[in-house]
Design an enzyme around this catalytic site. Structure first.
Site, short mmCIF file in Angstrom:
data_model
loop_
_atom_site.label_atom_id
_atom_site.label_comp_id
_atom_site.label_asym_id
_atom_site.label_seq_id
_atom_site.Cartn_x
_atom_site.Cartn_y
_atom_site.Cartn_z
N ASN A 278 10.95 56.22 -6.29
CA ASN A 278 10.53 56.39 -4.64
C ASN A 278 11.63 55.61 -3.98
O ASN A 278 11.60 54.40 -4.14
CB ASN A 278 9.08 55.78 -4.45
CG ASN A 278 8.66 55.83 -3.01
OD1 ASN A 278 9.46 56.21 -2.15
ND2 ASN A 278 7.51 55.38 -2.71
N ARG B 82 10.17 60.99 -5.12
CA ARG B 82 9.42 61.37 -4.09
C ARG B 82 10.13 61.64 -2.77
O ARG B 82 10.92 60.59 -2.19
CB ARG B 82 8.55 60.10 -3.59
CG ARG B 82 7.41 60.31 -2.79
CD ARG B 82 6.42 58.92 -2.95
NE ARG B 82 5.34 58.85 -2.01
CZ ARG B 82 5.39 58.66 -0.69
NH1 ARG B 82 6.39 57.88 -0.14
NH2 ARG B 82 4.39 58.84 -0.09
N HIS C 153 0.91 61.97 2.51
CA HIS C 153 -0.06 61.47 1.27
C HIS C 153 -0.29 62.65 0.47
O HIS C 153 -1.32 62.49 -0.32
CB HIS C 153 -1.15 60.60 1.91
CG HIS C 153 -1.15 59.55 2.42
ND1 HIS C 153 -1.76 58.65 3.50
CD2 HIS C 153 -0.15 58.43 2.28
CE1 HIS C 153 -1.44 57.62 3.95
NE2 HIS C 153 -0.51 57.43 3.39
N ARG D 9 -0.68 51.51 13.07
CA ARG D 9 -0.32 52.66 13.72
C ARG D 9 -1.89 52.88 14.53
O ARG D 9 -2.82 52.80 13.77
CB ARG D 9 -0.11 53.82 12.77
CG ARG D 9 1.17 53.73 12.13
CD ARG D 9 1.41 55.02 11.47
NE ARG D 9 2.45 54.83 10.49
CZ ARG D 9 2.50 55.40 9.20
NH1 ARG D 9 1.49 55.87 8.71
NH2 ARG D 9 3.73 54.87 8.56
N GLU E 197 0.52 57.82 -7.83
CA GLU E 197 1.33 58.94 -7.43
C GLU E 197 2.26 59.25 -8.40
O GLU E 197 3.14 60.31 -8.53
CB GLU E 197 1.99 58.68 -6.02
CG GLU E 197 0.87 58.69 -4.82
CD GLU E 197 1.31 58.02 -3.59
OE1 GLU E 197 1.41 56.53 -3.91
OE2 GLU E 197 1.64 58.67 -2.48
#
Ligand code: ADP
Length: 388
Positions: free
Chosen positions: A14, A78, A166, A227, A370
């Site tokens: 990643n 990723r 996601h 956010r 992940e």
């Protein structure tokens, strides 16, 4: 051949704007983790990607798990945005690189870093097959009613649509929940809830995403760490017209200064729960507000799905905050969702059933993985011929 050469080592990466996270698996027999770590301070004056990879290589050599990147079976990256093009992981060639480049305007912070990681590894190990695993891919199964905005079609042709994010996590949770329930993903309707610093919820019908809360960008949907999530777009106009803000000001406000942080000054859910227990009204309000938005989405997705077999909590908050899970599930018994407060309060294992005996809907908390999901998806596209 020595046993070393029978190994199938996959490097899962990643590459972010300031760090490289990695995990090395041996896929010869299952998914054996050999090493993992993170190199930080990439991209600024401190270190280049090439220096970052050389630090990782040295570490892997010291650990005796890898001598050279050329020894790998493959590398999986990723990639945050795959646009409308990719619904699965793909082997990277020049066309894929161009597609990732074309998505930079949609993910200006992430895709350039992902590309840089791929290009650097290409330079260091030119023969190494590399795979792109897109965070948007799982949501490509959404129907137009879910992915379109109610805007003129010409904008959709230019890429203004919902993509969702996601996806790697929601896909993993779907597979893991199915395995735990002893069923095939195709036989299950699920609501998967990933609550980390970024947060999203997905309606999964027969194993496929049919709606998700994040949109064209990760700003839509749930209340997140910093956010705002769902917002009247008229507010953006008001900020520009009445407050003289430009795009950058609005970006900073909505992406970095809102959400839990905007409501109570911190985006750390552990701290919020502590403050709430100390009687802090502002923290209690932020906590309830955060959970209420999750409840709204659960309700909406129950209606879209018609019937739900399981609701899955994950992400740092979903997997670890018993308080959030309890508040989200409060009063949902009439919808078939009954949390067992005693089970919910047990110490977390990587997958934990928290619904009561009488609950029609299974409720579980699952640690997402992940990297495992990326390894799983890459295994299916890596060429057999390169096997070491
Ligand atoms: P990211 O989205 O950056 O990967 P994580 O999934 O790790 O983030 O989630 C980070 C959030 O999880 C933070 O708000 C943190 O406070 C929260 N968190 C982590 N552990 C716990 C815990 N034991 N109880 C409550 N919240 C937790």
């Amino acid at each position: 051949m020595s046993s070393e050469h029978k190994r199938k080592k996959l490097f899962v990466l990643n590459c972010g704007s300031s760090s490289i996270k990695y995990k090395l698996f041996d896929l010869a027999d299952g998914y054996t983790p050999l090493s993992s770590g993170i190199v930080e301070e990439i991209g600024d004056a401190m270190q280049s990607y090439e220096e970052g990879f050389s630090i990782i290589m040295q570490k892997l050599r010291d650990e005796g798990v890898l001598e050279d990147f050329g020894e790998l079976w493959g590398a999986a990256h990723r990639v945050v945005h795959g646009g409308s093009k990719y619904e699965k992981a793909v082997l990277i060639d020049d066309a894929v690189l161009s597609a990732i480049r074309a998505c930079i305007p949609l993910a200006p912070l992430h895709n350039p870093a992902n590309l840089e990681g791929i290009m650097t590894l290409r330079k260091l190990a030119p023969q190494l097959p590399q795979v792109a695993v897109f965070d948007t891919a799982f949501h490509q199964s959404m129907p137009p009613e879910a992915y379109r905005y109610a805007l003129p079609e010409v904008l959709e042709e230019e890429g203004v649509r919902r993509y969702g994010f996601h996806g790697i996590s929601h896909h993993y949770l779907t597979g893991r929940a199915a395995a735990l329930m002893g069923k095939a993903p195709d036989d299950l309707n699920l609501i998967t809830i990933h609550l980390g610093n970024g947060a999203s919820v997905t309606a999964v019908e027969k194993g496929r995403s049919i709606d998700t809360s994040m949109g064209m960008t990760p700003l839509e949907g749930l209340v997140m760490g910093t956010r705002c999530g769902d917002l009247d777009p008229g507010i953006v106009l008001w900020l520009c017209e009445e407050k003289g803000m430009d795009a950058r000001d609005v970006d900073t406000l909505l992406n970095r200064r809102s959400g839990l942080k905007g409501l109570c000054g911190t985006n750390d859910m552990r701290r919020i729960v502590e403050r709430m227990e100390e009687g802090d009204a502002e923290a209690a309000f932020a906590f309830r507000y955060f959970c209420r938005r999750v409840r709204k989405y659960i309700g909406a997705y129950m209606v879209l799905l018609g019937s739900v077999d399981a609701v899955i909590f994950s992400g740092g908050i979903g997997a670890h905050s018993r308080e959030v899970r309890e508040e989200v599930c409060r009063g949902l018994e009439c919808f078939g969702m009954e949390i067992d407060t005693e089970k919910n309060r047990r110490n977390f294992t990587d997958a934990m059933l928290i619904s009561g005996e009488k609950s029609r809907i299974v409720i579980a908390a699952i640690e997402t993985d992940e990297e495992w999901q990326m390894a799983y998806e890459s295994r299916r596209v890596l060429p057999e011929c390169h096997r070491m």
